[in-house]
Design a protein around this motif. Structure first.
Motif, PDB file in Angstrom:
ATOM      1  N   SER A  42       0.811  -1.217   0.000  1.00 10.26           N
ATOM      2  CA  SER A  42       0.000   0.000   0.000  1.00 10.26           C
ATOM      3  C   SER A  42       0.843   1.266   0.000  1.00 10.26           C
ATOM      4  O   SER A  42       0.313   2.368   0.106  1.00 10.26           O
ATOM      5  N   GLY A  43       2.159   1.125  -0.133  1.00 12.03           N
ATOM      6  CA  GLY A  43       3.035   2.283  -0.226  1.00 12.03           C
ATOM      7  C   GLY A  43       3.483   2.854   1.103  1.00 12.03           C
ATOM      8  O   GLY A  43       4.103   3.913   1.145  1.00 12.03           O
ATOM      9  N   GLN A  44       3.194   2.161   2.191  1.00  9.44           N
ATOM     10  CA  GLN A  44       3.605   2.621   3.520  1.00  9.44           C
ATOM     11  C   GLN A  44       4.998   2.093   3.829  1.00  9.44           C
ATOM     12  O   GLN A  44       5.320   0.959   3.505  1.00  9.44           O
ATOM     13  N   PRO A  45       5.845   2.912   4.479  1.00 12.23           N
ATOM     14  CA  PRO A  45       7.203   2.442   4.786  1.00 12.23           C
ATOM     15  C   PRO A  45       7.188   1.262   5.749  1.00 12.23           C
ATOM     16  O   PRO A  45       6.415   1.227   6.699  1.00 12.23           O
ATOM     17  N   SER A  46       8.047   0.281   5.459  1.00 10.94           N
ATOM     18  CA  SER A  46       8.142  -0.898   6.327  1.00 10.94           C
ATOM     19  C   SER A  46       9.594  -1.299   6.571  1.00 10.94           C
ATOM     20  O   SER A  46       9.850  -2.360   7.127  1.00 10.94           O
ATOM     21  N   GLY A  47      10.527  -0.466   6.140  1.00 15.48           N
ATOM     22  CA  GLY A  47      11.936  -0.743   6.374  1.00 15.48           C
ATOM     23  C   GLY A  47      12.725   0.558   6.313  1.00 15.48           C
ATOM     24  O   GLY A  47      12.408   1.452   5.527  1.00 15.48           O
ATOM     25  N   TRP A  48      13.748   0.678   7.150  1.00 16.30           N
ATOM     26  CA  TRP A  48      14.525   1.914   7.237  1.00 16.30           C
ATOM     27  C   TRP A  48      16.014   1.603   7.196  1.00 16.30           C
ATOM     28  O   TRP A  48      16.442   0.515   7.596  1.00 16.30           O
ATOM     29  N   MET A  49      16.784   2.590   6.716  1.00 17.07           N
ATOM     30  CA  MET A  49      18.247   2.513   6.686  1.00 17.07           C
ATOM     31  C   MET A  49      18.796   3.900   6.976  1.00 17.07           C
ATOM     32  O   MET A  49      18.100   4.897   6.792  1.00 17.07           O
ATOM     33  N   SER A  50      20.050   3.934   7.362  1.00 19.06           N
ATOM     34  CA  SER A  50      20.697   5.240   7.452  1.00 19.06           C
ATOM     35  C   SER A  50      20.893   5.757   6.031  1.00 19.06           C
ATOM     36  O   SER A  50      20.889   4.987   5.071  1.00 19.06           O
ATOM     37  N   ARG A  51      21.050   7.052   5.886  1.00 16.67           N
ATOM     38  CA  ARG A  51      21.187   7.597   4.530  1.00 16.67           C
ATOM     39  C   ARG A  51      22.462   7.102   3.859  1.00 16.67           C
ATOM     40  O   ARG A  51      22.486   6.909   2.646  1.00 16.67           O
ATOM     41  N   THR A  52      23.512   6.841   4.632  1.00 15.36           N
ATOM     42  CA  THR A  52      24.747   6.309   4.056  1.00 15.36           C
ATOM     43  C   THR A  52      24.516   4.904   3.509  1.00 15.36           C
ATOM     44  O   THR A  52      24.929   4.582   2.388  1.00 15.36           O
ATOM     45  N   VAL A  53      23.834   4.069   4.278  1.00 12.40           N
ATOM     46  CA  VAL A  53      23.548   2.704   3.823  1.00 12.40           C
ATOM     47  C   VAL A  53      22.584   2.737   2.640  1.00 12.40           C
ATOM     48  O   VAL A  53      22.711   1.946   1.699  1.00 12.40           O
ATOM     49  N   ALA A  54      21.623   3.654   2.637  1.00 12.17           N
ATOM     50  CA  ALA A  54      20.695   3.777   1.514  1.00 12.17           C
ATOM     51  C   ALA A  54      21.450   4.145   0.243  1.00 12.17           C
ATOM     52  O   ALA A  54      21.179   3.583  -0.829  1.00 12.17           O
ATOM     53  N   LEU A  55      22.402   5.065   0.338  1.00  9.99           N
ATOM     54  CA  LEU A  55      23.234   5.430  -0.805  1.00  9.99           C
ATOM     55  C   LEU A  55      24.042   4.224  -1.280  1.00  9.99           C
ATOM     56  O   LEU A  55      24.073   3.910  -2.466  1.00  9.99           O
ATOM     57  N   GLU A  56      24.692   3.534  -0.348  1.00 13.10           N
ATOM     58  CA  GLU A  56      25.501   2.368  -0.708  1.00 13.10           C
ATOM     59  C   GLU A  56      24.639   1.273  -1.328  1.00 13.10           C
ATOM     60  O   GLU A  56      25.049   0.625  -2.292  1.00 13.10           O
ATOM     61  N   PHE A  57      23.450   1.066  -0.781  1.00 15.32           N
ATOM     62  CA  PHE A  57      22.558   0.045  -1.318  1.00 15.32           C
ATOM     63  C   PHE A  57      22.096   0.419  -2.730  1.00 15.32           C
ATOM     64  O   PHE A  57      22.061  -0.434  -3.621  1.00 15.32           O
ATOM     65  N   GLY A  58      21.723   1.677  -2.921  1.00 14.46           N
ATOM     66  CA  GLY A  58      21.267   2.128  -4.246  1.00 14.46           C
ATOM     67  C   GLY A  58      22.352   1.981  -5.293  1.00 14.46           C
ATOM     68  O   GLY A  58      22.118   1.439  -6.382  1.00 14.46           O
ATOM     69  N   ILE A  59      23.554   2.450  -4.972  1.00 12.76           N
ATOM     70  CA  ILE A  59      24.671   2.319  -5.916  1.00 12.76           C
ATOM     71  C   ILE A  59      25.043   0.852  -6.093  1.00 12.76           C
ATOM     72  O   ILE A  59      25.317   0.398  -7.207  1.00 12.76           O
ATOM     73  N   GLY A  60      25.028   0.102  -4.997  1.00 14.85           N
ATOM     74  CA  GLY A  60      25.374  -1.318  -5.072  1.00 14.85           C
ATOM     75  C   GLY A  60      24.403  -2.109  -5.925  1.00 14.85           C
ATOM     76  O   GLY A  60      24.812  -2.994  -6.687  1.00 14.85           O
ATOM     77  N   MET A  61      23.122  -1.805  -5.813  1.00 15.29           N
ATOM     78  CA  MET A  61      22.117  -2.523  -6.612  1.00 15.29           C
ATOM     79  C   MET A  61      22.304  -2.240  -8.105  1.00 15.29           C
ATOM     80  O   MET A  61      22.263  -3.162  -8.928  1.00 15.29           O
ATOM     81  N   VAL A  62      22.529  -0.988  -8.450  1.00 10.64           N
ATOM     82  CA  VAL A  62      22.749  -0.640  -9.860  1.00 10.64           C
ATOM     83  C   VAL A  62      24.051  -1.277 -10.354  1.00 10.64           C
ATOM     84  O   VAL A  62      24.092  -1.838 -11.454  1.00 10.64           O
ATOM     85  N   ALA A  63      25.102  -1.213  -9.544  1.00  5.26           N
ATOM     86  CA  ALA A  63      26.376  -1.820  -9.937  1.00  5.26           C
ATOM     87  C   ALA A  63      26.224  -3.326 -10.130  1.00  5.26           C
ATOM     88  O   ALA A  63      26.760  -3.895 -11.090  1.00  5.26           O
ATOM     89  N   PHE A  64      25.497  -3.979  -9.232  1.00  8.51           N
ATOM     90  CA  PHE A  64      25.263  -5.426  -9.354  1.00  8.51           C
ATOM     91  C   PHE A  64      24.586  -5.746 -10.691  1.00  8.51           C
ATOM     92  O   PHE A  64      25.020  -6.655 -11.413  1.00  8.51           O
ATOM     93  N   LEU A  65      23.532  -5.012 -11.018  1.00 12.48           N
ATOM     94  CA  LEU A  65      22.844  -5.243 -12.287  1.00 12.48           C
ATOM     95  C   LEU A  65      23.770  -5.022 -13.475  1.00 12.48           C
ATOM     96  O   LEU A  65      23.783  -5.814 -14.431  1.00 12.48           O
ATOM     97  N   LEU A  66      24.554  -3.949 -13.430  1.00 15.54           N
ATOM     98  CA  LEU A  66      25.458  -3.661 -14.542  1.00 15.54           C
ATOM     99  C   LEU A  66      26.549  -4.727 -14.687  1.00 15.54           C
ATOM    100  O   LEU A  66      26.912  -5.097 -15.805  1.00 15.54           O
TER     101      LEU A  66
END
Length: 172
Positions: A42-66
């Motif tokens: 339903s679009g409600q937040p159900s998980g949280w990260m620090s902004r540093t981990v969110a950045l690392e996860f976002g870049i890591g996910m794109v890097a993994f796909l590439l």
């Protein structure tokens, strides 16, 4: 077919990596220390990260796909660039773009409270998989069989089998 445009398009996929980093960099000081990064149906937040981990996860996910997509695309380009090769490249771009847009949606939610809609996930990726499958099957289709005279025609007489199987079918 010329491989250069295809190889250039593969290289363009890698622009998604600095794009994700730029998305975070331009608003880094405004992001909360603890970010909502996972959302339920339903679009409600159900998980949280620090902004540093969110950045690392976002870049890591794109890097993994590439790192997964690039060798596959290069192998396809080495053999033959055809309609399926381009379809697979578009599929890779759709999946990678979906992750980039997802990162942008996470940032927008944490900055402005913009709702995160999950419906596109249920449509875009499955549709891309179906379209890729159609292109793959079409690329494997061979030439039509040559017409020739009929050598033999097979007929089936199933009356005996019908009598034997009918009680089992009708018993239900």
């Amino acid at each position: 077919m010329n491989r250069r445009p295809f190889q250039f398009a593969i290289a363009l996929l890698w622009l998604s990596l600095p794009l994700v980093a730029f998305q975070y960099w331009r608003v880094w000081g405004q992001l909360p220390a603890r970010m909502a990064t996972h959302f339920n149906a339903s679009g409600q937040p159900s998980g949280w990260m620090s902004r540093t981990v969110a950045l690392e996860f976002g870049i890591g996910m794109v890097a993994f796909l590439l790192f997964i997509f690039t060798p596959i695309l290069w192998a396809i380009a080495r053999r033959h660039v055809d309609n399926f090769a381009w379809a697979f490249l578009v599929f890779c771009a759709v999946v990678t773009g979906f992750v980039v847009v997802g990162n942008q949606k996470v940032i927008a939610y944490n900055l402005e409270g913009t709702p995160v809609r999950m419906e596109p996930l249920l449509f875009v990726v499955p549709a891309a998989i179906v379209i890729l499958s159609v292109f793959y099957l079409a690329s494997k289709r061979g030439d039509a069989l040559a017409s020739s005279e009929v050598l033999a025609e097979e007929t089936h007489d199933g009356r005996v089998w019908t009598v034997l199987l009918a009680p089992a079918i009708l018993d239900r």
